[in-house]
Write a protein that holds these residues in place. Sequence first.
Motif, mmCIF file in Angstrom:
data_model
loop_
_atom_site.group_PDB
_atom_site.id
_atom_site.type_symbol
_atom_site.label_atom_id
_atom_site.label_comp_id
_atom_site.label_asym_id
_atom_site.label_seq_id
_atom_site.Cartn_x
_atom_site.Cartn_y
_atom_site.Cartn_z
ATOM 1 N N SER A 28 0.814 -1.217 0.000
ATOM 2 C CA SER A 28 0.000 0.000 0.000
ATOM 3 C C SER A 28 0.845 1.263 0.000
ATOM 4 C CB SER A 28 -0.945 0.004 1.204
ATOM 5 O OG SER A 28 -0.213 0.054 2.405
ATOM 6 N N ASN A 29 2.079 1.149 0.478
ATOM 7 C CA ASN A 29 2.995 2.278 0.542
ATOM 8 C C ASN A 29 3.697 2.527 -0.800
ATOM 9 O OD1 ASN A 29 4.460 4.305 1.737
ATOM 10 N ND2 ASN A 29 5.815 2.960 2.864
ATOM 11 N N GLY A 30 3.591 1.560 -1.726
ATOM 12 C CA GLY A 30 4.257 1.688 -3.018
ATOM 13 C C GLY A 30 5.718 1.291 -2.989
ATOM 14 N N THR A 31 6.109 0.478 -1.985
ATOM 15 C CA THR A 31 7.526 0.145 -1.837
ATOM 16 C C THR A 31 7.807 -1.361 -1.907
ATOM 17 O OG1 THR A 31 7.282 0.220 0.580
ATOM 18 C CG2 THR A 31 8.071 2.217 -0.518
ATOM 19 N N ILE A 32 6.971 -2.117 -2.586
ATOM 20 C CA ILE A 32 7.270 -3.539 -2.808
ATOM 21 C C ILE A 32 8.396 -3.608 -3.826
ATOM 22 C CG2 ILE A 32 6.394 -5.630 -3.975
ATOM 23 C CD1 ILE A 32 5.376 -5.507 -1.211
ATOM 24 N N ASP A 33 9.471 -4.263 -3.482
ATOM 25 C CA ASP A 33 10.633 -4.476 -4.359
ATOM 26 C C ASP A 33 10.926 -3.239 -5.211
ATOM 27 O OD1 ASP A 33 12.610 -5.492 -6.222
ATOM 28 O OD2 ASP A 33 12.046 -7.448 -5.443
ATOM 29 N N VAL A 34 11.469 -2.226 -4.567
ATOM 30 C CA VAL A 34 11.689 -0.935 -5.231
ATOM 31 C C VAL A 34 12.611 -1.032 -6.441
ATOM 32 C CG1 VAL A 34 11.106 0.515 -3.254
ATOM 33 C CG2 VAL A 34 13.442 -0.288 -3.519
ATOM 34 N N ILE A 40 7.311 2.787 -11.216
ATOM 35 C CA ILE A 40 5.973 2.296 -11.554
ATOM 36 C C ILE A 40 5.065 2.503 -10.352
ATOM 37 C CG2 ILE A 40 4.587 0.272 -12.146
ATOM 38 C CD1 ILE A 40 7.086 -0.893 -13.492
ATOM 39 N N ASP A 41 4.054 3.369 -10.514
ATOM 40 C CA ASP A 41 3.060 3.517 -9.451
ATOM 41 C C ASP A 41 1.944 2.519 -9.742
ATOM 42 O OD1 ASP A 41 1.426 4.183 -7.370
ATOM 43 O OD2 ASP A 41 0.910 6.181 -8.126
ATOM 44 N N TYR A 42 2.084 1.361 -9.149
ATOM 45 C CA TYR A 42 1.163 0.256 -9.413
ATOM 46 C C TYR A 42 -0.132 0.358 -8.627
ATOM 47 C CZ TYR A 42 3.368 -1.306 -5.079
ATOM 48 O OH TYR A 42 3.865 -1.370 -3.810
ATOM 49 N N ARG A 43 -0.190 1.208 -7.645
ATOM 50 C CA ARG A 43 -1.350 1.230 -6.752
ATOM 51 C C ARG A 43 -2.674 1.495 -7.454
ATOM 52 N NH1 ARG A 43 1.475 4.917 -2.461
ATOM 53 N NH2 ARG A 43 2.178 5.736 -4.436
ATOM 54 N N PRO A 44 -2.763 2.448 -8.386
ATOM 55 C CA PRO A 44 -4.055 2.626 -9.064
ATOM 56 C C PRO A 44 -4.494 1.377 -9.834
ATOM 57 C CG PRO A 44 -2.678 4.556 -9.413
ATOM 58 C CD PRO A 44 -1.813 3.502 -8.763
ATOM 59 N N ALA A 45 -3.549 0.666 -10.422
ATOM 60 C CA ALA A 45 -3.879 -0.534 -11.203
ATOM 61 C C ALA A 45 -4.339 -1.686 -10.311
ATOM 62 C CB ALA A 45 -2.677 -0.966 -12.033
ATOM 63 N N LEU A 46 -3.902 -1.707 -9.066
ATOM 64 C CA LEU A 46 -4.263 -2.797 -8.166
ATOM 65 C C LEU A 46 -5.471 -2.497 -7.304
ATOM 66 C CD1 LEU A 46 -0.815 -3.996 -6.779
ATOM 67 C CD2 LEU A 46 -2.091 -4.856 -8.738
ATOM 68 N N PHE A 47 -5.603 -1.256 -6.878
ATOM 69 C CA PHE A 47 -6.604 -0.931 -5.873
ATOM 70 C C PHE A 47 -7.940 -0.504 -6.458
ATOM 71 C CE2 PHE A 47 -2.774 0.292 -3.082
ATOM 72 C CZ PHE A 47 -2.534 -1.032 -2.795
ATOM 73 N N GLN A 48 -8.008 -0.229 -7.763
ATOM 74 C CA GLN A 48 -9.264 0.209 -8.357
ATOM 75 C C GLN A 48 -10.294 -0.916 -8.340
ATOM 76 O OE1 GLN A 48 -8.930 1.717 -12.314
ATOM 77 N NE2 GLN A 48 -10.983 2.532 -12.325
ATOM 78 N N PHE A 49 -9.870 -2.108 -8.656
ATOM 79 C CA PHE A 49 -10.741 -3.276 -8.644
ATOM 80 C C PHE A 49 -10.072 -4.329 -7.776
ATOM 81 C CE2 PHE A 49 -11.303 -1.200 -12.772
ATOM 82 C CZ PHE A 49 -12.647 -0.888 -12.687
ATOM 83 N N GLY A 50 -10.833 -5.209 -7.178
ATOM 84 C CA GLY A 50 -10.293 -6.177 -6.232
ATOM 85 C C GLY A 50 -9.478 -7.305 -6.829
ATOM 86 N N GLU A 54 -6.255 -9.165 -5.211
ATOM 87 C CA GLU A 54 -6.486 -10.538 -4.764
ATOM 88 C C GLU A 54 -5.401 -11.466 -5.315
ATOM 89 O OE1 GLU A 54 -10.218 -13.669 -4.951
ATOM 90 O OE2 GLU A 54 -10.062 -12.129 -6.482
ATOM 91 N N GLN A 55 -5.031 -11.291 -6.577
ATOM 92 C CA GLN A 55 -4.009 -12.124 -7.198
ATOM 93 C C GLN A 55 -2.647 -11.897 -6.553
ATOM 94 O OE1 GLN A 55 -4.460 -14.580 -9.975
ATOM 95 N NE2 GLN A 55 -2.731 -15.079 -8.681
ATOM 96 N N VAL A 56 -2.325 -10.650 -6.240
ATOM 97 C CA VAL A 56 -1.053 -10.332 -5.589
ATOM 98 C C VAL A 56 -0.948 -11.047 -4.246
ATOM 99 C CG1 VAL A 56 0.264 -8.461 -4.499
ATOM 100 C CG2 VAL A 56 -0.740 -8.128 -6.765
ATOM 101 N N PHE A 57 -2.006 -10.993 -3.450
ATOM 102 C CA PHE A 57 -1.973 -11.660 -2.155
ATOM 103 C C PHE A 57 -1.947 -13.176 -2.312
ATOM 104 C CE2 PHE A 57 -2.742 -7.640 -0.171
ATOM 105 C CZ PHE A 57 -2.164 -7.778 1.075
#
Length: 110
Positions: A28-34, A40-50, A54-57
């Motif tokens: 959620s902080n945007g710091t997975i494997d920097v 790459i700001d992946y948060r909008p691509a992951l958090f917009q839809f579940g 879900e796949q990441v977890f």
Amino acid sequence: MNTRHDVRVGHLPVDVRASLRFFAFYLSNGTIDVDLLDGIDYRPALFQFGSPLEQVFAIYCNVLQVDAHGRVLNEGDAQYRAAQWIRAHCDRSYRVEPPFQAWETELHGP
């Protein structure tokens, strides 16, 4: 005999809970494997839809290994595999090496 009912039910070991908590924090902080996800700001691509989240977890939990004492053995590997999926999801030119095996991406549950 149904062995499914023979399993002792309890809490996740503290080490596993801590690992999941840190993974959720970094994600959620945007710091997975920097290194892999630099720029790459992946948060909008992951958090917009579940489903992507879900796949990441699922990948993180499927790859995570725990010893008989409940200690996490490969937190970095589990984070890296999840980060590879995130990178491929956000950057269609990225190729995951080695490719995911079916067990790594399997979604469990009802």
